[in-house]
Scaffold this active site. Structure first.
Site, PDB file in Angstrom:
ATOM      1  N   SER A  43      64.716   3.769  23.509  1.00  0.00           N
ATOM      2  CA  SER A  43      65.058   4.314  24.824  1.00  0.00           C
ATOM      3  C   SER A  43      66.551   4.312  25.052  1.00  0.00           C
ATOM      4  O   SER A  43      67.041   4.980  25.961  1.00  0.00           O
ATOM      5  CB  SER A  43      64.473   3.434  25.928  1.00  0.00           C
ATOM      6  OG  SER A  43      63.126   3.252  25.771  1.00  0.00           O
TER       7      SER A  43
ATOM      8  N   HIS B 211      62.602  10.661  21.339  1.00  0.00           N
ATOM      9  CA  HIS B 211      62.337   9.755  22.449  1.00  0.00           C
ATOM     10  C   HIS B 211      61.272  10.353  23.364  1.00  0.00           C
ATOM     11  O   HIS B 211      61.520  11.339  24.055  1.00  0.00           O
ATOM     12  CB  HIS B 211      63.649   9.498  23.215  1.00  0.00           C
ATOM     13  CG  HIS B 211      63.505   8.535  24.340  1.00  0.00           C
ATOM     14  ND1 HIS B 211      64.288   8.589  25.463  1.00  0.00           N
ATOM     15  CD2 HIS B 211      62.655   7.490  24.520  1.00  0.00           C
ATOM     16  CE1 HIS B 211      63.936   7.613  26.278  1.00  0.00           C
ATOM     17  NE2 HIS B 211      62.942   6.942  25.736  1.00  0.00           N
TER      18      HIS B 211
ATOM     19  N   GLU C  73      63.450  13.718  23.984  1.00  0.00           N
ATOM     20  CA  GLU C  73      64.858  13.851  23.629  1.00  0.00           C
ATOM     21  C   GLU C  73      64.947  13.721  22.108  1.00  0.00           C
ATOM     22  O   GLU C  73      64.523  12.695  21.555  1.00  0.00           O
ATOM     23  CB  GLU C  73      65.672  12.754  24.319  1.00  0.00           C
ATOM     24  CG  GLU C  73      65.671  12.902  25.840  1.00  0.00           C
ATOM     25  CD  GLU C  73      66.329  11.735  26.586  1.00  0.00           C
ATOM     26  OE1 GLU C  73      66.943  11.985  27.628  1.00  0.00           O
ATOM     27  OE2 GLU C  73      66.223  10.573  26.136  1.00  0.00           O
TER      28      GLU C  73
ATOM     29  N   ASN D  90      66.993   8.255  30.764  1.00  0.00           N
ATOM     30  CA  ASN D  90      67.043   6.846  31.153  1.00  0.00           C
ATOM     31  C   ASN D  90      68.323   6.482  31.890  1.00  0.00           C
ATOM     32  O   ASN D  90      68.337   5.542  32.683  1.00  0.00           O
ATOM     33  CB  ASN D  90      66.865   5.946  29.924  1.00  0.00           C
ATOM     34  CG  ASN D  90      65.391   5.753  29.629  1.00  0.00           C
ATOM     35  OD1 ASN D  90      64.547   5.970  30.498  1.00  0.00           O
ATOM     36  ND2 ASN D  90      65.070   5.369  28.420  1.00  0.00           N
TER      37      ASN D  90
HETATM   38  P1  NAD Z   1      55.449  -2.898  23.393  1.00  0.00           P
HETATM   39  O1  NAD Z   1      55.945  -4.298  23.455  1.00  0.00           O
HETATM   40  O2  NAD Z   1      54.338  -2.458  24.295  1.00  0.00           O
HETATM   41  O3  NAD Z   1      54.963  -2.552  21.888  1.00  0.00           O
HETATM   42  C1  NAD Z   1      55.684  -2.928  20.754  1.00  0.00           C
HETATM   43  C2  NAD Z   1      54.711  -2.998  19.575  1.00  0.00           C
HETATM   44  O4  NAD Z   1      55.483  -3.262  18.401  1.00  0.00           O
HETATM   45  C3  NAD Z   1      53.692  -4.140  19.697  1.00  0.00           C
HETATM   46  O5  NAD Z   1      52.388  -3.659  19.388  1.00  0.00           O
HETATM   47  C4  NAD Z   1      54.156  -5.159  18.647  1.00  0.00           C
HETATM   48  O6  NAD Z   1      53.078  -5.912  18.073  1.00  0.00           O
HETATM   49  C5  NAD Z   1      54.790  -4.208  17.609  1.00  0.00           C
HETATM   50  N1  NAD Z   1      55.716  -4.866  16.699  1.00  0.00           N
HETATM   51  C6  NAD Z   1      56.635  -5.820  16.964  1.00  0.00           C
HETATM   52  N2  NAD Z   1      57.284  -6.168  15.833  1.00  0.00           N
HETATM   53  C7  NAD Z   1      56.767  -5.386  14.830  1.00  0.00           C
HETATM   54  C8  NAD Z   1      57.019  -5.294  13.437  1.00  0.00           C
HETATM   55  N3  NAD Z   1      57.941  -6.062  12.838  1.00  0.00           N
HETATM   56  N4  NAD Z   1      56.296  -4.400  12.713  1.00  0.00           N
HETATM   57  C9  NAD Z   1      55.357  -3.622  13.300  1.00  0.00           C
HETATM   58  N5  NAD Z   1      55.070  -3.686  14.629  1.00  0.00           N
HETATM   59  C10 NAD Z   1      55.769  -4.563  15.383  1.00  0.00           C
HETATM   60  O7  NAD Z   1      56.747  -1.978  23.583  1.00  0.00           O
HETATM   61  P2  NAD Z   1      56.844  -0.486  24.193  1.00  0.00           P
HETATM   62  O8  NAD Z   1      57.013  -0.570  25.663  1.00  0.00           O
HETATM   63  O9  NAD Z   1      55.762   0.333  23.615  1.00  0.00           O
HETATM   64  O10 NAD Z   1      58.261  -0.025  23.599  1.00  0.00           O
HETATM   65  C11 NAD Z   1      58.402   0.344  22.233  1.00  0.00           C
HETATM   66  C12 NAD Z   1      59.649   1.190  22.070  1.00  0.00           C
HETATM   67  O11 NAD Z   1      59.503   2.401  22.828  1.00  0.00           O
HETATM   68  C13 NAD Z   1      60.939   0.538  22.547  1.00  0.00           C
HETATM   69  O12 NAD Z   1      61.994   0.945  21.738  1.00  0.00           O
HETATM   70  C14 NAD Z   1      61.098   1.098  23.955  1.00  0.00           C
HETATM   71  O13 NAD Z   1      62.429   1.082  24.394  1.00  0.00           O
HETATM   72  C15 NAD Z   1      60.600   2.516  23.736  1.00  0.00           C
HETATM   73  N6  NAD Z   1      60.113   3.200  24.932  1.00  0.00           N
HETATM   74  C16 NAD Z   1      59.384   2.518  25.860  1.00  0.00           C
HETATM   75  C17 NAD Z   1      58.923   3.215  26.988  1.00  0.00           C
HETATM   76  C18 NAD Z   1      58.100   2.496  28.018  1.00  0.00           C
HETATM   77  O14 NAD Z   1      57.918   3.055  29.122  1.00  0.00           O
HETATM   78  N7  NAD Z   1      57.564   1.310  27.754  1.00  0.00           N
HETATM   79  C19 NAD Z   1      59.208   4.572  27.161  1.00  0.00           C
HETATM   80  C20 NAD Z   1      59.921   5.250  26.161  1.00  0.00           C
HETATM   81  C21 NAD Z   1      60.389   4.543  25.049  1.00  0.00           C
END
Ligand code: NAD
Length: 289
Positions: A122, A143, A155, A193
């Protein structure tokens, strides 16, 4: 290139990994959810099952495919090396720079020559994450927004190393998913963002100075500005922990405090009040279940 692009999502058990997985199978693309353990990856399957149940009311989506055929497109794994059978690999693990770099380097060892590796970060500059990759020409940012099935924006962010082939494949993939594409320059937080951070900053000022409640501020954004959700509900949807990581990351990279992480957010993280994913954030979601 096979029209049915094969997708692998690393972090597939998480909020975004499963949300992107729901979108890819809805569009008929075979998708593997990879996570740290098989159990973590299975969380993604359960989340997608919940999304399908919730979408039944949305005729257009639901008619597109039946649950059984969607689930047939999904696999789970805890083995990164199986990305060697993919056309598009998406990294959606937590917003921690060093962790992402390590996992991306690991993925790149197994990435096929013509495949793309896309980070769903993000806020972290894509160029920073490309350091040490075996194939930086295949790497870029795609993104997605939360929930991907409803939020059409993506994006696409390239670095100076990204090849034309990789950009073309990323555009093709996003068009297959019926996305609205923008292609901003590589910068901390990109476009959407940064807009949200500015809105949330002012929303929080209004709340902290006692001028209005989170509910009223969200009502103002929805009915006065035409937003789908207000800033506080959006923060609950993003996840308070992820939201804090994003603010920290934008501050750190831009070298200025665009927005100090409020003490209230830090306390919510300490208490495990992380938003919708835990049933409580600024608002309570348990009673709605
Ligand atoms: P989350 O914590 O819900 O999910 C992360 C996942 O990654 C988990 O299932 C975890 O077990 C897994 N993980 C952690 N370490 C790992 C590894 N070494 N190998 C494989 N899997 C691993 O997080 P999220 O909210 O889904 O965010 C994930 C990414 O997406 C981040 O970069 C975040 O900035 C981005 N993002 C989030 C949103 C949002 O609204 N939450 C929106 C757009 C982008």
């Amino acid at each position: 290139m096979n029209e049915k692009l094969k997708v692998a999502i690393v972090g597939g058990g998480g909020v975004m990994g499963s949300g992107i997985g729901f979108l890819t199978v809805l569009n008929g693309l075979p998708t593997t959810l990879i996570d740290r353990t098989k159990d973590d990856a299975e969380v993604g399957i359960r989340r997608i099952e919940e999304y399908i149940e919730m979408s039944k009311g949305i005729q257009k989506l639901w008619l597109k495919m039946k649950k059984r055929s969607l689930m047939k497109l999904l696999r789970t794994s805890d083995d990164i090396s199986i990305v060697n059978n993919s056309d598009v690999v998406i990294e959606a693990i937590p917003e921690k720079k060093e962790l992402k770099k390590e996992v991306l380097r690991n993925i790149s060892e197994y990435l096929p020559k013509d495949a793309i590796l896309a980070t769903n970060t993000s806020s972290i500059m894509v160029k920073t994450l490309s350091e040490g990759l075996r194939n930086p020409e295949n790497f870029l940012g795609i993104h997605f927004f939360n929930p991907p099935v409803l939020m059409k924006l993506v994006e696409i962010i390239k670095t100076e190393d990204t090849s034309d082939h990789a950009i073309e494949l990323a555009r093709k993939f996003c068009k297959m998913l019926d996305r609205k594409i923008i292609e901003p320059k590589d910068t901390p937080g990109f476009v959407a963002n940064r807009l949200f951070a500015a809105l949330f900053k002012e929303a929080f000022n209004l709340y902290e100075s006692g001028i209005a409640t989170p509910k009223d501020i969200d009502t103002a954004a929805k009915f006065g500005l035409g937003h789908r959700l207000g800033p506080f509900k959006t923060m609950d949807l993003i996840g308070i922990d992820t939201g804090k990581d994003v603010i920290d990351s934008i501050n750190e990279q831009s070298g200025e405090k665009m927005f100090e992480v409020p003490e209230v957010l830090k306390a919510m993280i300490r208490n495990g009040t992380l938003g919708m994913k835990t049933g409580k954030g600024f608002f309570d979601y348990k009673k709605q279940k």
